[in-house]
Design an enzyme around this catalytic site. Sequence first.
Site, PDB file in Angstrom:
ATOM      1  N   LYS A 108       7.462  44.678   0.470  1.00 28.06           N
ATOM      2  CA  LYS A 108       6.977  44.108  -0.796  1.00 28.06           C
ATOM      3  C   LYS A 108       7.687  44.772  -1.981  1.00 28.06           C
ATOM      4  CE  LYS A 108       2.403  42.955   1.046  1.00 28.06           C
ATOM      5  NZ  LYS A 108       0.973  43.283   1.127  1.00 28.06           N
TER       6      LYS A 108
ATOM      7  N   GLN B 299      -2.957  47.941  -0.673  1.00 26.71           N
ATOM      8  CA  GLN B 299      -2.642  47.512   0.694  1.00 26.71           C
ATOM      9  C   GLN B 299      -3.860  47.739   1.603  1.00 26.71           C
ATOM     10  OE1 GLN B 299       0.057  45.822   1.617  1.00 26.71           O
ATOM     11  NE2 GLN B 299      -0.617  45.686   3.736  1.00 26.71           N
TER      12      GLN B 299
ATOM     13  N   ASP C 273      -3.098  39.986  -5.388  1.00 29.51           N
ATOM     14  CA  ASP C 273      -3.387  39.408  -4.078  1.00 29.51           C
ATOM     15  C   ASP C 273      -4.275  38.164  -4.165  1.00 29.51           C
ATOM     16  OD1 ASP C 273      -2.279  40.563  -1.702  1.00 29.51           O
ATOM     17  OD2 ASP C 273      -3.268  42.443  -2.229  1.00 29.51           O
TER      18      ASP C 273
HETATM   19  N1  GUN Z   1      -3.043  43.622   4.645  1.00 26.73           N
HETATM   20  C1  GUN Z   1      -2.716  42.548   5.418  1.00 26.73           C
HETATM   21  N2  GUN Z   1      -2.390  41.487   4.660  1.00 26.73           N
HETATM   22  C2  GUN Z   1      -2.521  41.876   3.376  1.00 26.73           C
HETATM   23  C3  GUN Z   1      -2.310  41.210   2.121  1.00 26.73           C
HETATM   24  O1  GUN Z   1      -1.961  40.035   2.031  1.00 26.73           O
HETATM   25  N3  GUN Z   1      -2.549  41.978   1.013  1.00 26.73           N
HETATM   26  C4  GUN Z   1      -2.953  43.274   1.085  1.00 26.73           C
HETATM   27  N4  GUN Z   1      -3.170  43.919  -0.056  1.00 26.73           N
HETATM   28  N5  GUN Z   1      -3.157  43.906   2.227  1.00 26.73           N
HETATM   29  C5  GUN Z   1      -2.937  43.207   3.360  1.00 26.73           C
END
Ligand code: GUN
Length: 294
Positions: free
Chosen positions: A53, A97, A120
Amino acid sequence: MPDILDGKKIAQKLKDQLKIEIENLKIKFNRVPGLAVIQLGNVAASSVYVKAKTKAAKEVGINVFDHHLEEATNQNDLINLINQLNKNEDVNGILVQLPLPKSINEEMVLNSILPGKDADGFHPLNIGKLSISQKNDESLMIPCTPYGCLLLLRELNINLVGKNAVVIGRSNIVGKPMAQLLLKESCTVTTVHSKTINIENICKNADILIAAIGKPEFVKKEWVKEGAIIIDVGINRIKTNGDKSKLVGDVMFSDVEHRVKAISPVPGGVGPMTIACLLRNTTIAFKNVNKYLK
Ligand code: GUN
């Protein structure tokens, strides 16, 4: 042979468009979108996602504020950091995350992020907006994985109206928002999950099948209608021979590929789309706050 939905290529197209948009925003506002990325501890999968990311954000010109904290960080300290980032005008998007360590209340943490900075799209306000907004509202921050799935479907240029869509999985971050998005596309949507009775028969009726249950190769060919379109959200690491392992989805690809119209592979399907949509949300958050300035 089915269409293989190349998420890497489609995500790259989206990132190229965002890069140009961010260059133009920089000219107009003399600043660029900023994304704060918070990770607690060193869960291997989370580290892989955070790295991907961060790299992608930098590539399109987003400023990244990296906050890699110890696993033992307490909830108050984490929320204090989020409060600071909420106030920081250089930060447009905040991403925590998941999963967080068990000692931390995930809901409280996610709710402490300002809805306007919720990169998100997990905040209750954004989830609520998703369910009541118009179709194509470009100011919405939509959960990244389901939005990425929808963009993959749109690449097929098929009419989604009235189609039977079955979503396997009811998580807050994928299954539930996915169902909302498909409903907005005027699909007839069914959500099935681990407690559903006769899941196979329901899936067999799907024109569009979204597998997001987190079980390796759960969906077999008997579950799949001839000519269906499958989006596989699963990313599961399974052991092969000896110490070796490989990534597989929630669908047994080799079993179903000959009977479907289109399918997204794992890896290289939904994963890159999730990242591209995070960058999209960060850019939207920036535009939402800056639109009144000039
Ligand atoms: N963990 C698994 N998928 C995601 C996501 O789309 N966003 C975040 N912040 N954590 C995750």
